[in-house]
Design a protein around this motif. Sequence first.
Motif, PDB file in Angstrom:
ATOM      1  N   PHE A  75     133.048  28.359  80.433  1.00 41.97           N
ATOM      2  CA  PHE A  75     134.447  28.781  80.394  1.00 41.97           C
ATOM      3  C   PHE A  75     135.255  28.046  81.452  1.00 41.97           C
ATOM      4  O   PHE A  75     136.385  27.615  81.195  1.00 41.97           O
ATOM      5  CB  PHE A  75     134.569  30.294  80.595  1.00 41.97           C
ATOM      6  N   ALA A  76     134.688  27.897  82.647  1.00 42.33           N
ATOM      7  CA  ALA A  76     135.420  27.217  83.725  1.00 42.33           C
ATOM      8  C   ALA A  76     135.788  25.794  83.313  1.00 42.33           C
ATOM      9  O   ALA A  76     136.893  25.317  83.583  1.00 42.33           O
ATOM     10  CB  ALA A  76     134.572  27.211  84.996  1.00 42.33           C
ATOM     11  N   ASP A 105     129.902  32.012  78.664  1.00 41.07           N
ATOM     12  CA  ASP A 105     128.909  31.115  79.255  1.00 41.07           C
ATOM     13  C   ASP A 105     127.511  31.366  78.696  1.00 41.07           C
ATOM     14  O   ASP A 105     126.738  30.436  78.469  1.00 41.07           O
ATOM     15  CB  ASP A 105     128.896  31.277  80.774  1.00 41.07           C
ATOM     16  N   ALA A 106     127.179  32.638  78.454  1.00 44.98           N
ATOM     17  CA  ALA A 106     125.831  32.987  78.030  1.00 44.98           C
ATOM     18  C   ALA A 106     125.530  32.598  76.589  1.00 44.98           C
ATOM     19  O   ALA A 106     124.377  32.331  76.240  1.00 44.98           O
ATOM     20  CB  ALA A 106     125.602  34.486  78.214  1.00 44.98           C
ATOM     21  N   ALA A 134     133.523  40.323  81.507  1.00 45.93           N
ATOM     22  CA  ALA A 134     132.710  40.450  80.292  1.00 45.93           C
ATOM     23  C   ALA A 134     132.910  39.250  79.385  1.00 45.93           C
ATOM     24  O   ALA A 134     131.945  38.678  78.872  1.00 45.93           O
ATOM     25  CB  ALA A 134     133.069  41.743  79.554  1.00 45.93           C
ATOM     26  N   PHE A 135     134.161  38.858  79.169  1.00 47.76           N
ATOM     27  CA  PHE A 135     134.436  37.726  78.285  1.00 47.76           C
ATOM     28  C   PHE A 135     133.902  36.425  78.874  1.00 47.76           C
ATOM     29  O   PHE A 135     133.256  35.638  78.166  1.00 47.76           O
ATOM     30  CB  PHE A 135     135.937  37.604  78.030  1.00 47.76           C
ATOM     31  N   VAL A 136     134.158  36.184  80.142  1.00 48.18           N
ATOM     32  CA  VAL A 136     133.750  34.928  80.765  1.00 48.18           C
ATOM     33  C   VAL A 136     132.241  34.798  80.771  1.00 48.18           C
ATOM     34  O   VAL A 136     131.688  33.740  80.439  1.00 48.18           O
ATOM     35  CB  VAL A 136     134.325  34.822  82.190  1.00 48.18           C
TER      36      VAL A 136
END
Length: 321
Positions: free
Chosen positions: A306-307, A292-293, A286-288
């Motif tokens: 995030f990556a 990104d979104a 959910a956080f990742v």
Amino acid sequence: MRMWPSRWVKGGVGLAVVLLSGCKASSTSDDHHYGYDESHYTHGYFVDARDTGHYFPDTGWSLNRESEACIGDTLYFETANERVRVYGSPAYSETTFRAAATELDNRIDDVLSQFRMGWHDFIDERSAAAPYPKQLIACLSPHVADAELSSASLSAVAIAPYHGSWPYDTGQILTHDLAHYVQENLSRYNAHHTLLPLWFAEGQATVVAGEPIASAYQHYDYEPLRDVTREDAGNASLRYEHYALAYRYLEKANGALAMTLLLDLVQFMDWKGDYPGVISSGESRAFVEAFDAVELVDHRGRYLSFARFRAEYHELLGASY
């Protein structure tokens, strides 16, 4: 629940089982304690839940061990504006009830302002699954040590029950934990555990509370993004300063409102419930996915996934000063 633009809802995300650290302990000497002029206590009244039917929440998924201590307590003090209720044993002094209610009522607006929200915005956006979504609930808990002072969960803020022993930095500690309370209410809907990585949750709370932040040139001294859960974190005293450094990098590049929108989008993912699990490094999906979104950028204005933030953290921090 706010309806989200379709461009923010992409690919698989969901609920994660990660643990938010307990409140940051305060190391203060016994001869420096909190003081408050009783003439400035907020107005309110004592009530018994057996008369009103407003019992302390007993839904364990939204409480922590510290606040569960008030399950079954019927006495509470409610502020005249009806925003804050403090539950606890009648064995505790009236002064402590009033002091706790006053501190929470006086500080919540300043905390919310740093999330770019007002009280009514918070009520509209917080988890409707939480008991009493229109009130800030507190518990005078014997499970909270005086030096630690408080501990926040989605439904309640637990507070040490002996007002005369509160530490001198009571205001800062409560502000830190109120930040956690707001975070959990904006980022969770009905997940049984926090969906925020430890570094983000503690970093944001540290910034909100005005606590020390590591200098950017010190970024190599610690690896904050590795501390996804409390189990991942070491005992280094400087780690909170580095959590704050990592969080502040994101806030400086994107603004505080973007950080609040990130929390809201995590809650939306939890509400949908379509993407359970964690990624390989332990962060909630959910956080990742929300990260990104929401289309965050780096200090140069370039899109920051995030990556990439995780992989290039030191390179980004090193180029930011």
